[in-house]
Write a protein that holds these residues in place. Structure first.
Motif, PDB file in Angstrom:
ATOM      1  N   THR B 190      26.695  57.922  46.003  1.00 31.05           N
ATOM      2  CA  THR B 190      26.692  58.435  44.635  1.00 31.05           C
ATOM      3  C   THR B 190      25.301  58.385  44.002  1.00 31.05           C
ATOM      4  N   GLY B 191      24.313  57.980  44.770  1.00 32.13           N
ATOM      5  CA  GLY B 191      22.942  57.975  44.243  1.00 32.13           C
ATOM      6  C   GLY B 191      22.612  56.778  43.379  1.00 32.13           C
ATOM      7  N   GLU B 192      23.448  55.745  43.444  1.00 30.52           N
ATOM      8  CA  GLU B 192      23.197  54.555  42.624  1.00 30.52           C
ATOM      9  C   GLU B 192      22.401  53.502  43.367  1.00 30.52           C
ATOM     10  N   MET B 193      22.265  53.669  44.670  1.00 32.81           N
ATOM     11  CA  MET B 193      21.570  52.659  45.463  1.00 32.81           C
ATOM     12  C   MET B 193      20.661  53.353  46.471  1.00 32.81           C
ATOM     13  N   MET B 194      19.484  52.767  46.683  1.00 37.06           N
ATOM     14  CA  MET B 194      18.571  53.336  47.671  1.00 37.06           C
ATOM     15  C   MET B 194      19.197  53.245  49.056  1.00 37.06           C
ATOM     16  N   ASP B 198      15.485  55.370  52.582  1.00 35.20           N
ATOM     17  CA  ASP B 198      14.535  55.174  51.472  1.00 35.20           C
ATOM     18  C   ASP B 198      13.712  53.903  51.675  1.00 35.20           C
ATOM     19  N   ARG B 266      40.250  62.140  47.151  1.00 43.53           N
ATOM     20  CA  ARG B 266      39.108  62.552  46.342  1.00 43.53           C
ATOM     21  C   ARG B 266      39.549  63.075  44.971  1.00 43.53           C
ATOM     22  N   MET B 267      40.680  63.772  44.954  1.00 41.17           N
ATOM     23  CA  MET B 267      41.142  64.349  43.692  1.00 41.17           C
ATOM     24  C   MET B 267      41.734  63.301  42.766  1.00 41.17           C
ATOM     25  N   PHE B 268      42.424  62.361  43.343  1.00 40.26           N
ATOM     26  CA  PHE B 268      43.174  61.452  42.487  1.00 40.26           C
ATOM     27  C   PHE B 268      42.639  60.025  42.487  1.00 40.26           C
ATOM     28  N   GLY B 269      41.493  59.841  43.080  1.00 36.47           N
ATOM     29  CA  GLY B 269      40.861  58.512  43.038  1.00 36.47           C
ATOM     30  C   GLY B 269      41.422  57.601  44.098  1.00 36.47           C
TER      31      GLY B 269
END
Lengths: 85, 270
Positions: B190-194, B198, B266-269
């Motif tokens: 989700t782009g929250e952690m390197m 990286d 994915r749709m419903f968590g």
């Protein structure tokens, strides 16, 4: 993650972290001289040797270690004064 | 041949001791004769992680100061035949360590047929950390994918290339490896952690292991059983892979990608 997440675009903080680190680490590596700690001594001794022949200014002697693809290159440059040429 | 491996990081709390204990166990499980040494003088902790805290009679400083023999101070692991622990002193100040003393202990371990000496470095860049890395052939740099840990480890890399016996003698570099801990593939996705890539790119190191974030690590330290011995844990498998890579095997990275979710999840968590 549910349906709502599809509409919410959070900023990619990892990207920010990477950029910040890239800059600060480069800066700190440069500050460390990017090389072994004998560099200042090497520079001083080289300067003494050169001065036996040419009276150069201490600031005219540059010494650097560059890292490229796992190889280290010792770069050494001396600017000669006008009269010596 | 005795190989000296320092487990280091600069920053505290990133998993040096957990890593030291697990790598030492992993090597011993493959039949290697291993000594794992706590260099954190005054803040002994490796004994707890190894589960031998009640069997410490003599410590590293006692050996260096000649108050006991090395044999008396080495604690034989109860699970693995070829594994020994050398505890840090709990009371003395850190100046009790000397490079001459450390060298003597390493020479004795070498003469005793030890194949690996794993040095658990203290945090920071003071004397203990310096001595832990000074004689090393290899360094495992433990890093969390987080800015302060990455920055501190770069500082440590600078020291490894200047303040070690190998660097001073021009006897080749200390071989450096990156070991990422507390890695969360989900947060990377989700782009929250390197990502591994990286951190690898920033530090310019080869990756010897990626250990996922897991509740198993705390459970293991609670129990005093190095987490690599918990066969049901991904953390154990990740450390096992790291050991294999240290021994020169080529093993693909695991636990770096988030498991693919189905459409409904994915749709419903989930």
């Amino acid at each position: 993650m549910g349906l709502l997440a599809l509409f919410r675009r959070s900023p990619p903080s990892a990207h920010v972290a990477k950029e910040r680190l890239r800059i600060i680490i480069q800066q700190e590596r440069n500050a460390r001289g990017g090389g072994p700690d004998y560099l200042p001594l090497l520079r001083r001794e080289l300067l003494e040797v050169i001065r036996k022949y040419v009276n150069v200014d201490p600031a005219a002697v540059q010494i650097n270690v560059e890292r490229e693809d796992g190889q280290e290159v010792l770069e050494f440059s001396v600017a000669l004064p006008e009269k010596a040429r | 041949m005795t190989e000296i491996i320092v487990v280091t990081s600069g920053k505290g709390g990133v998993g040096k001791t957990t890593t030291s204990a697990s790598l030492a166990c992993g090597l011993a499980r493959r039949g290697k004769k291993v000594a794992v040494i706590d260099f954190d003088i005054g803040l002994r902790n490796l004994d707890l992680i190894m589960g031998c805290e009640r069997r410490v009679v003599y410590d590293f400083v006692n050996v260096i100061q000649g108050e006991c023999t090395l044999k008396q101070a080495l604690i034989k692991d109860k699970r693995l035949e070829t594994l020994y622990v050398l505890a840090a002193s709990q009371t003395r100040d850190k100046d009790a360590l000397s490079s001459e003393g450390v060298r003597r202990v390493f020479d004795d371990l070498t003469a005793d047929g030890f194949e690996y000496i794993v040095c658990d470095s203290p945090a920071g860049i003071e004397k203990g950390a310096h001595l832990a890395m000074y004689f090393a052939d290899r360094a495992v740099v433990v890093v969390n994918p987080e800015v302060s840990s990455v920055r501190d480890s770069d500082r440590i890399l600078g020291l490894l290339s200047a303040k070690t016996l190998r660097a001073e003698q021009g006897n080749g570099q200390v071989k450096e490896h990156l070991l990422l801990t507390r890695y969360s593939p989900k947060r990377v996705a989700t782009g929250e952690m390197m990502s591994v890539g990286d951190v690898k790119e920033i530090l310019g190191l080869d990756v010897v292991g990626v250990v996922p974030e897991s509740v198993d690590v705390l459970a293991a330290s609670n129990a005093g059983i190095p987490v690599i011995l918990n066969e049901n844990s991904d953390v154990s498998r990740a450390y096992e892979d790291a050991v294999a890579r240290l021994l020169g095997e080529t093993v693909p990275l695991r636990f770096v990608d988030e498991p693919k979710k189905g459409f409904f999840a994915r749709m419903f968590g989930g």
